[in-house]
Design an enzyme around this catalytic site. Structure first.
Site, PDB file in Angstrom:
ATOM      1  N   HIS A  43      85.230   9.923  65.285  1.00  0.00           N
ATOM      2  CA  HIS A  43      84.272  10.321  66.316  1.00  0.00           C
ATOM      3  C   HIS A  43      83.305  11.388  65.810  1.00  0.00           C
ATOM      4  O   HIS A  43      83.072  12.385  66.498  1.00  0.00           O
ATOM      5  CB  HIS A  43      85.017  10.874  67.543  1.00  0.00           C
ATOM      6  CG  HIS A  43      86.000   9.943  68.138  1.00  0.00           C
ATOM      7  ND1 HIS A  43      87.114  10.384  68.843  1.00  0.00           N
ATOM      8  CD2 HIS A  43      86.065   8.590  68.151  1.00  0.00           C
ATOM      9  CE1 HIS A  43      87.811   9.348  69.265  1.00  0.00           C
ATOM     10  NE2 HIS A  43      87.194   8.237  68.844  1.00  0.00           N
ATOM     11  N   PRO A  44      82.716  11.256  64.628  1.00  0.00           N
ATOM     12  CA  PRO A  44      81.834  12.321  64.135  1.00  0.00           C
ATOM     13  C   PRO A  44      80.588  12.458  64.999  1.00  0.00           C
ATOM     14  O   PRO A  44      80.023  11.469  65.467  1.00  0.00           O
ATOM     15  CB  PRO A  44      81.482  11.866  62.713  1.00  0.00           C
ATOM     16  CG  PRO A  44      81.622  10.372  62.755  1.00  0.00           C
ATOM     17  CD  PRO A  44      82.772  10.107  63.693  1.00  0.00           C
TER      18      PRO A  44
END
Length: 506
Positions: free
Chosen positions: A445-446
């Site tokens: 989930h950057p």
């Protein structure tokens, strides 16, 4: 998929979640000529496993993943794989299909650097616009392209975990995906009739017949083109040749947290020191580009079971919980997700069992993305700085303690379980924390490398315009200043839906 015509009103770079939404929404206006550039394959060129929900872990080793890895992390002493979708649908075509907004409290900090009108309530109409929620719960959408709902037949071992959570004193939520509740419940998934529904499936493929929408796949953007301070187009490579597409209106970057920042930096837009170190000519100094990179790390508790765990039918992670590591917090900061397979662990292989994943949802640690050259095929240098701040370690320790209480509930006793990783030798905070920091993985989930705000460290303003330049916006997870407290894909849909409105009003 299209001829290489040169003139458009809007060029969208990146055909993932945000790009699929933008291309579909903007091309609803027959008078707007839209070009979508995607570096990966068309939908027909993606692996067959994309459509099969339980097969998604195999996609990490496929051509549908860019194959990024971080630099060696101080916490673990090793690099961390950071899967990222490549091809139409982007990460929505390879992710675990969880569709959850994140608790409303986790959007409050978006205004810390001056972002205006991006609270949870501001985003709510766009969340609703993206979805048709099977639950019909209050505040959910009823007419959106995405059909989202809990697993039709949750795995029995995951239902036992849910019962264990309730037995341990946690709230049984009604709609854990909606953004208003804490507790444990089945989470909404992007699975329709047993098949994945990606952003390309829901938004883009129904729009491909429009004459004003051109989609070019296997098209790698090299750099942005400018006339003075105005972005006028994109130089890209496709079919072994270099092309230049021109935009009379705007260029929108939707290549994700890694791809959008990477393209800005290659185009000479970013921190002067970093650009000079990469021997890239500075076109527009903007110190925030590539900064503020952060992600959800996840530590896994792996359990063996004597009772046979049913064969997975869905996405493996069908039930999750949101909770607070400390009662005085303003909202949940830990996610616990129940996974119906025993993930690999460093202690011993497990043939039959399950996993409880624990992730700090509001990490304090921040890292960076840098480039080494203007070569578009040179991978960026990624350092999310996982567990760089002790507060994140404390949050994961709280979650692990809760997960263990759930595991030893009577609801799971009949499964004959044993904790294999880390194992019950890890009983003190020091040993548990060492395990979590050494053996975590990315939750994929950057966010944050083109953070939104109105101050000098922000990259885009509150209307997603790149600061100091005209005709250029960013609309994807990279603009998120502070990560929401859940899987991020639902938030990216909402950002892109809102970006489409902003572009229509330009």
């Amino acid at each position: 998929m299209a001829s290489h015509a040169t003139g458009y009103d809007v060029i969208v770079v990146g055909g993932g979640t945000a790009g699929s939404v933008l291309a579909a929404r903007l091309s609803e206006d027959e008078g707007v000529r839209v070009l979508l550039l995607e570096a990966g394959a068309a939908a027909s060129g993606l692996p067959d496993a994309v459509a099969t929900p339980p097969a998604w872990p195999s996609l990490v080793a496929s051509t549908a993943n860019w194959g990024d890895r971080t630099v060696v992390q101080d916490a673990s002493g090793a690099p961390v794989p950071l899967p990222r979708g490549r091809g139409l649908g982007g990460s929505s075509a390879i992710n675990a299909m969880v569709f959850a907004r994140g608790h409303r409290s986790s959007y409050d900090s978006w205004s810390d650097h001056g972002a205006k009108n991006w609270t949870y309530d501001d985003l709510l109409p766009y969340f609703q616009r993206s979805e048709t929620a099977v639950s019909r719960a209050p505040g959910r959408g009823t007419e959106g392209p995405l059909i989202v709902g809990p697993a039709v037949e949750p795995n029995d071992v995951l239902l036992a975990c849910l019962a264990g959570a309730v037995e341990a004193g946690h709230r049984r939520a009604f709609d854990i995906s909606g953004g208003l509740e804490e507790g444990f419940a089945p989470v909404d998934l992007n699975i329709v009739d047993g098949r994945r529904q990606s952003a390309a499936d829901a938004y883009l493929l129904p729009a491909l017949g429009r004459p004003n929408l051109h989609v070019v796949t296997d098209a790698v953007a090299h750099r942005l083109r400018f006339d003075g301070d105005r972005c006028t187009g994109v130089e890209y490579e496709a079919d072994g040749r270099t092309h230049t597409a021109r935009a009379s209106g705007e260029v929108v970057l939707a290549a994700g947290t890694i791809g959008s920042a990477h393209l800005l930096l290659r185009s000479g837009i970013g921190p002067e020191k970093d650009l000079r170190a990469a021997q890239v000519e500075v076109f527009h100094p903007l110190p925030g580009v590539g900064r503020n990179l952060h992600d959800h790390p996840r530590a896994n508790l792996v359990y063996s079971a004597q009772r046979q765990v049913p064969t997975p039918r869905n996405n493996h992670g069908e039930i999750l919980g949101l909770l607070r590591s400390r009662p005085e917090l303003d909202g949940p900061d830990v996610q616990i997700i129940f996974i119906d397979i025993p993930l690999p662990n460093p202690v011993a292989p497990v043939a039959n069992g399950f996993t409880i994943g624990v992730s700090p949802m509001r990490p304090v640690s921040r890292g960076s993305l840098r480039i080494t050259s203007a070569n578009p095929y040179a991978p960026p240098v990624l350092d999310p700085n996982y567990f760089g701040e002790e507060e994140d370690v404390r949050a994961v320790l709280s979650g692990i303690a809760t997960a263990r209480r759930i595991a030893w509930s009577s609801a799971l006793a009949e499964w004959g379980i044993e904790e294999v990783g880390p194992g019950l030798d890890a009983v003190h905070d020091q040993s548990i924390g060492d395990y979590a920091k050494k053996h975590f993985g990315s939750y994929c989930h950057p966010v944050g490398t083109c953070a939104m705000g109105e101050d000098e460290v922000s990259v885009v303003d509150s209307e997603l315009r790149v600061r100091g330049l005209d005709g250029l916006r960013v609309a994807d997870a990279s603009v998120i200043p502070s990560i929401p407290s859940n899987n991020t894909n639902a938030t990216v849909y909402a950002i892109a839906e809102r970006a489409a409105d902003l572009l229509r009003r330009r």
